[in-house]
Design a protein around this motif. Structure first.
Motif, PDB file in Angstrom:
ATOM      1  N   THR A 215       0.824  -1.045   0.162  1.00  0.00           N
ATOM      2  CA  THR A 215      -0.029   0.052   0.034  1.00  0.00           C
ATOM      3  C   THR A 215       0.814   1.156  -0.075  1.00  0.00           C
ATOM      4  OG1 THR A 215      -1.669  -1.217   1.123  1.00  0.00           O
ATOM      5  CG2 THR A 215      -1.668   1.244   1.324  1.00  0.00           C
ATOM      6  N   PRO A 216       0.525   2.293  -0.783  1.00  0.00           N
ATOM      7  CA  PRO A 216      -0.492   2.376  -1.828  1.00  0.00           C
ATOM      8  C   PRO A 216      -0.160   1.651  -3.106  1.00  0.00           C
ATOM      9  CG  PRO A 216       0.733   4.294  -1.933  1.00  0.00           C
ATOM     10  CD  PRO A 216       1.490   3.380  -0.808  1.00  0.00           C
ATOM     11  N   THR A 217      -0.956   1.307  -3.764  1.00  0.00           N
ATOM     12  CA  THR A 217      -0.902   0.568  -5.336  1.00  0.00           C
ATOM     13  C   THR A 217      -2.068   1.122  -6.114  1.00  0.00           C
ATOM     14  OG1 THR A 217      -0.622  -1.601  -6.353  1.00  0.00           O
ATOM     15  CG2 THR A 217      -2.302  -1.414  -4.857  1.00  0.00           C
ATOM     16  N   VAL A 218      -2.094   0.693  -7.435  1.00  0.00           N
ATOM     17  CA  VAL A 218      -3.169   0.920  -8.072  1.00  0.00           C
ATOM     18  C   VAL A 218      -4.159  -0.309  -8.669  1.00  0.00           C
ATOM     19  CG1 VAL A 218      -3.892   1.994 -10.345  1.00  0.00           C
ATOM     20  CG2 VAL A 218      -2.133   3.090  -8.975  1.00  0.00           C
ATOM     21  N   MET A 219      -5.136  -0.487  -8.125  1.00  0.00           N
ATOM     22  CA  MET A 219      -5.760  -1.694  -8.367  1.00  0.00           C
ATOM     23  C   MET A 219      -7.018  -1.464  -9.301  1.00  0.00           C
ATOM     24  SD  MET A 219      -5.677  -3.717  -4.890  1.00  0.00           S
ATOM     25  CE  MET A 219      -6.968  -5.196  -5.451  1.00  0.00           C
ATOM     26  N   SER A 220      -7.246  -1.826 -10.352  1.00  0.00           N
ATOM     27  CA  SER A 220      -8.211  -1.779 -11.124  1.00  0.00           C
ATOM     28  C   SER A 220      -9.171  -2.829 -11.195  1.00  0.00           C
ATOM     29  CB  SER A 220      -7.904  -1.599 -12.838  1.00  0.00           C
ATOM     30  OG  SER A 220      -6.794  -0.530 -12.911  1.00  0.00           O
ATOM     31  N   ILE A 221     -10.547  -2.607 -10.711  1.00  0.00           N
ATOM     32  CA  ILE A 221     -11.429  -3.520 -10.575  1.00  0.00           C
ATOM     33  C   ILE A 221     -12.252  -3.472 -11.918  1.00  0.00           C
ATOM     34  CG2 ILE A 221     -13.479  -4.493  -9.259  1.00  0.00           C
ATOM     35  CD1 ILE A 221     -12.287  -2.897  -6.956  1.00  0.00           C
ATOM     36  N   PHE A 222     -12.294  -4.865 -12.578  1.00  0.00           N
ATOM     37  CA  PHE A 222     -12.946  -4.563 -13.923  1.00  0.00           C
ATOM     38  C   PHE A 222     -13.907  -6.004 -14.332  1.00  0.00           C
ATOM     39  CE2 PHE A 222      -8.941  -6.955 -14.438  1.00  0.00           C
ATOM     40  CZ  PHE A 222      -9.320  -7.993 -15.231  1.00  0.00           C
ATOM     41  N   ASN A 223     -14.516  -5.796 -15.126  1.00  0.00           N
ATOM     42  CA  ASN A 223     -15.620  -7.149 -15.386  1.00  0.00           C
ATOM     43  C   ASN A 223     -14.992  -7.655 -16.799  1.00  0.00           C
ATOM     44  OD1 ASN A 223     -16.924  -5.561 -17.711  1.00  0.00           O
ATOM     45  ND2 ASN A 223     -17.782  -4.360 -15.971  1.00  0.00           N
ATOM     46  N   LEU A 224     -15.203  -8.621 -16.956  1.00  0.00           N
ATOM     47  CA  LEU A 224     -15.367  -9.318 -18.674  1.00  0.00           C
ATOM     48  C   LEU A 224     -16.604  -9.769 -18.982  1.00  0.00           C
ATOM     49  CD1 LEU A 224     -12.233 -11.620 -17.696  1.00  0.00           C
ATOM     50  CD2 LEU A 224     -12.318  -9.699 -19.200  1.00  0.00           C
ATOM     51  N   ALA A 225     -17.430  -8.790 -19.593  1.00  0.00           N
ATOM     52  CA  ALA A 225     -18.527  -9.295 -20.175  1.00  0.00           C
ATOM     53  C   ALA A 225     -18.297 -10.399 -21.328  1.00  0.00           C
ATOM     54  CB  ALA A 225     -19.301  -8.115 -20.657  1.00  0.00           C
ATOM     55  N   PRO A 226     -19.246 -11.357 -21.242  1.00  0.00           N
ATOM     56  CA  PRO A 226     -20.613 -11.640 -20.781  1.00  0.00           C
ATOM     57  C   PRO A 226     -20.482 -12.420 -19.554  1.00  0.00           C
ATOM     58  CG  PRO A 226     -20.318 -13.091 -22.420  1.00  0.00           C
ATOM     59  CD  PRO A 226     -19.158 -12.056 -22.600  1.00  0.00           C
ATOM     60  N   LEU A 227     -19.160 -12.499 -18.842  1.00  0.00           N
ATOM     61  CA  LEU A 227     -18.860 -13.177 -17.682  1.00  0.00           C
ATOM     62  C   LEU A 227     -19.312 -12.647 -16.503  1.00  0.00           C
ATOM     63  CD1 LEU A 227     -15.469 -14.929 -18.309  1.00  0.00           C
ATOM     64  CD2 LEU A 227     -17.721 -15.731 -18.776  1.00  0.00           C
ATOM     65  N   ASP A 228     -19.894 -13.157 -15.621  1.00  0.00           N
ATOM     66  CA  ASP A 228     -20.594 -12.703 -14.185  1.00  0.00           C
ATOM     67  C   ASP A 228     -19.538 -12.494 -13.268  1.00  0.00           C
ATOM     68  OD1 ASP A 228     -22.304 -11.345 -12.612  1.00  0.00           O
ATOM     69  OD2 ASP A 228     -23.362 -13.272 -12.082  1.00  0.00           O
TER      70      ASP A 228
END
Length: 331
Positions: free
Chosen positions: A99-112
């Motif tokens: 900490t600190p860092t850069v964390m990108s929370i992302f989705n992978l459509a069409p996966l849930d």
């Protein structure tokens, strides 16, 4: 797996059988008794070796695509190598991130579900420095990004995830999109602590200097609907496809930044070796080209243009006036 006996153990076993100290039934039981293996039910292995090998193949391609993209985007040599592909529980992954860092929370459509792309400040800060026009020098200062830096980092990481989608396209078509960015790993509770994840670790070098690691966290819950695709057999059975229009667009775009070597030939003259050996300062060579004729411009050794010499401020320059192919002038 049965234990393999050494030659010394075989000799001792035969000696015991010969002397009668050991009965044949006891020897058979001692050889065939399977060795127990410890198993932690809190950390089940949900990804098989074949699944991990397929993930390794996919993200090796991702590393190559990302190296080419970042080298052009940052205008600096960037090398990315796949370090490891493994599985562990989510809590161990979160505890390993500084900490600190850069964390990108992302989705992978069409996966849930959601996944995480984590880039430490030793990696992201030199990249941002290059984007802002700096030399991309390494920094030992661990600090959080400013609001402006976070906006630029979000855009940069979004482009990184576009290439992740491209790397996955042959296996299963997905579209990655950033949902949030966190600087504190403890604030990112997208999974239960004991959930199994696949962790892909990439090593990044900028300007031939190692900067740090890029971690990609893919939960098993996210990949479970496509887990059947993670087999080597599927890699050989997948159908070939035509490149998408956006892929052709970006290929042409980045090819436009490729450097070319240009040569302008002012003229040619043919003399004997005797004349060459007698050349002195002040001698004049007559070129086989009229003043009114265009000069030849070669690109990577091939004649392409006819040009006229001139000057732009304090620099010598040429103006393209015609195109040449095969020695013929095309006006």
């Amino acid at each position: 797996m049965q234990e393999v006996l050494s030659q010394l153990e075989i000799d001792q076993l035969l000696e015991a059988l010969t002397s009668g100290k050991l009965q044949p039934e006891e020897a058979q039981q001692s050889v065939q008794a399977p060795a127990s293996k410890p198993y932690d039910f809190r950390r089940p292995n949900k990804f098989s070796r074949e699944h991990l090998r397929t993930l390794e193949m996919v993200h090796q391609n991702f590393a190559r695509l990302l190296s080419s993209f970042l080298s052009g985007y940052l205008r600096a040599p960037v090398s990315i190598e796949l370090v490891s592909v493994g599985q562990l529980i989510y809590d161990e992954f979160i505890r390993s991130i500084p900490t600190p860092t850069v964390m990108s929370i992302f989705n992978l459509a069409p996966l849930d579900g959601q996944a995480i792309l984590e880039a430490g400040t030793p990696v992201i800060l030199p990249m941002l420095d290059l984007v802002f026009g700096g030399p991309g020098s390494p920094t030992d200062v661990l600090r959080e990004l400013t609001d402006i830096e976070l906006t630029v980092a979000r855009r940069l990481l979004g482009r990184v995830l576009e290439h992740l989608s491209q790397a996955w396209s042959d296996l299963f078509p997905v579209e990655a999109g950033i949902e949030a960015i966190e600087s504190n790993p403890r604030m990112s509770q997208i999974l239960a602590p004991n959930e199994i994840i696949a962790l892909i670790t990439l090593n990044i070098s900028i300007n031939d200097e190692q900067r740090g690691l890029l971690n990609l966290c893919l939960p098993y819950m996210l990949l479970e609907p496509v887990i059947s695709h993670l087999s080597v057999r599927q890699q050989f059975l997948r159908k070939s496809r035509q490149p998408r229009p956006e892929e052709l667009h970006w290929l042409k775009h980045w090819l436009g930044f490729s450097p070319l070597e240009l040569h302008v030939v002012l003229g040619e003259s043919r003399i004997s070796i005797r004349e060459f050996l007698q050349l002195q300062e002040g001698d004049v060579l007559v070129l086989e080209r009229l003043v009114s004729q265009d000069l030849d411009l070669y690109i990577e050794g091939e004649l392409k243009f006819g040009v006229q010499p001139g000057r732009v401020r304090d620099h010598l320059a040429v103006q393209v006036v015609s195109m040449k192919e095969g020695g013929d002038i095309i006006e």
